[in-house]
Design an enzyme around this catalytic site. Sequence first.
Site, PDB file in Angstrom:
ATOM      1  N   ASN A  15       0.863  -1.188   0.000  1.00 16.39           N
ATOM      2  CA  ASN A  15       0.000   0.000   0.000  1.00 16.39           C
ATOM      3  C   ASN A  15       0.897   1.234   0.000  1.00 16.39           C
ATOM      4  OD1 ASN A  15      -1.858   2.032   0.477  1.00 16.39           O
ATOM      5  ND2 ASN A  15      -2.233   1.464   2.619  1.00 16.39           N
ATOM      6  N   LYS A  17       0.039   4.268  -0.268  1.00 16.45           N
ATOM      7  CA  LYS A  17      -0.621   5.475   0.285  1.00 16.45           C
ATOM      8  C   LYS A  17      -0.379   6.659  -0.660  1.00 16.45           C
ATOM      9  CE  LYS A  17       0.239   3.550   4.818  1.00 16.45           C
ATOM     10  NZ  LYS A  17       0.087   3.723   6.232  1.00 16.45           N
ATOM     11  N   HIS A 106      -9.546   0.877   5.028  1.00 15.77           N
ATOM     12  CA  HIS A 106      -8.254   1.110   5.704  1.00 15.77           C
ATOM     13  C   HIS A 106      -8.488   2.074   6.869  1.00 15.77           C
ATOM     14  CE1 HIS A 106      -4.148   2.467   6.412  1.00 15.77           C
ATOM     15  NE2 HIS A 106      -3.740   1.402   5.757  1.00 15.77           N
ATOM     16  N   GLU A 108      -6.888   4.514   7.928  1.00 12.95           N
ATOM     17  CA  GLU A 108      -6.712   5.944   7.608  1.00 12.95           C
ATOM     18  C   GLU A 108      -7.965   6.496   6.934  1.00 12.95           C
ATOM     19  OE1 GLU A 108      -2.971   5.584   5.514  1.00 12.95           O
ATOM     20  OE2 GLU A 108      -1.971   5.087   7.400  1.00 12.95           O
ATOM     21  N   GLU A 178      -5.287  -5.163  10.739  1.00 14.40           N
ATOM     22  CA  GLU A 178      -4.316  -4.079  10.893  1.00 14.40           C
ATOM     23  C   GLU A 178      -4.593  -3.332  12.194  1.00 14.40           C
ATOM     24  OE1 GLU A 178      -2.322  -2.865   7.082  1.00 14.40           O
ATOM     25  OE2 GLU A 178      -4.100  -1.647   7.199  1.00 14.40           O
ATOM     26  N   GLY A 184       2.272   2.461  10.646  1.00  6.93           N
ATOM     27  CA  GLY A 184       3.170   3.603  10.462  1.00  6.93           C
ATOM     28  C   GLY A 184       3.852   4.062  11.740  1.00  6.93           C
ATOM     29  N   SER A 223       3.485  -1.873  10.304  1.00  3.13           N
ATOM     30  CA  SER A 223       4.950  -1.763  10.465  1.00  3.13           C
ATOM     31  C   SER A 223       5.678  -3.066  10.137  1.00  3.13           C
ATOM     32  CB  SER A 223       5.295  -1.282  11.876  1.00  3.13           C
ATOM     33  OG  SER A 223       4.755   0.008  12.103  1.00  3.13           O
TER      34      SER A 223
HETATM   35  C1  PEP Z   1      -0.760   0.155   5.914  1.00  2.00           C
HETATM   36  O1  PEP Z   1      -0.755   1.221   5.338  1.00  2.00           O
HETATM   37  O2  PEP Z   1      -1.700  -0.612   5.719  1.00  2.00           O
HETATM   38  C2  PEP Z   1       0.340  -0.177   6.800  1.00  2.00           C
HETATM   39  C3  PEP Z   1       0.285  -1.319   7.443  1.00  2.00           C
HETATM   40  O3  PEP Z   1       1.361   0.726   6.904  1.00  2.00           O
HETATM   41  P1  PEP Z   1       2.809   0.484   7.586  1.00  2.00           P
HETATM   42  O4  PEP Z   1       3.340  -0.814   7.049  1.00  2.00           O
HETATM   43  O5  PEP Z   1       3.629   1.653   7.149  1.00  2.00           O
HETATM   44  O6  PEP Z   1       2.601   0.422   9.055  1.00  2.00           O
END
Ligand code: PEP
Length: 261
Positions: A15, A17, A106, A108, A178, A184, A223
């Site tokens: 992803n 973003k 997601h 976000e 998640e 992040g 992460s």
């Molecule tokens: C994500 O955007 O779904 C995500 C898990 O980001 P990150 O790996 O940067 O934590």
Amino acid sequence: MSRNGSGRRVLVSGNWKMNHTHYEAIRVVQKLAALLRAAPLPDGTDISLHPSFTSLRSVQTALESDSVPIALGAQTCHFEDGGAYTGEVSAEMLSKLNVRYVIVGHSERRALFGEDDEVVRLKLDAVLRHAMTPILCVGETLAQREAGMAESTVSGQLIAALKDRGPEALGSIVVAYEPVWAIGTGLTASGDDAQAMSAAIRRELELLDGDVSRSMLIQYGGSVTPANAGELLACPDVDGLLVGGASLDADKFVSIARSGR
Ligand code: PEP
């Protein structure tokens, strides 16, 4: 197909973003293509890449013209097929670009753009209507985890999105666990925590359809790096990873995708 061992299917999704212009996106795809040409992924491991809307067409062309074994993905879509929705992109538009996977719900999008369970469900409907695979994101905040509400939060999100769907629809949905506190932040769920929640998700899916639940893919996201991917993919109920930051770098992303075997 066994849930573990050689018959296992793994999906690793990147992803991006709101990162990478379409020029940068093409460069990363070229690097990914070279890495995969030099050493193909293990059997049963698939990759999807989710660039921003402005890069989708360029990435599609780069993937298809070189037959790069990476599926095209999008990060969200609107739930209507068309109309007066300034700035939005429909699932139908994505499907015409050969998008195969669309991330839905997601955290976000839920936190920053006000997407509630009802909108998430409508978006799932739209993605399925256009024969693509939704990657449904679920996960608890730190406050919810600390209050002992992690499982009930995730279960509520699953039920809102998936109840009353038949086996065919369920079988074409990927679930991504998640935890919001891990996205992040550099904090990752331990293998034990990721497994415990993935098993809880699988139990919830079993209640919806016992047969289909066994073959549904459950990803972990939060992460993920080349250093922790192996431990996460070793969990029996973790069938893949949804990777944000580390997927921006071709070397790291491919190294993560190779960690499942
Ligand atoms: C994500 O955007 O779904 C995500 C898990 O980001 P990150 O790996 O940067 O934590």
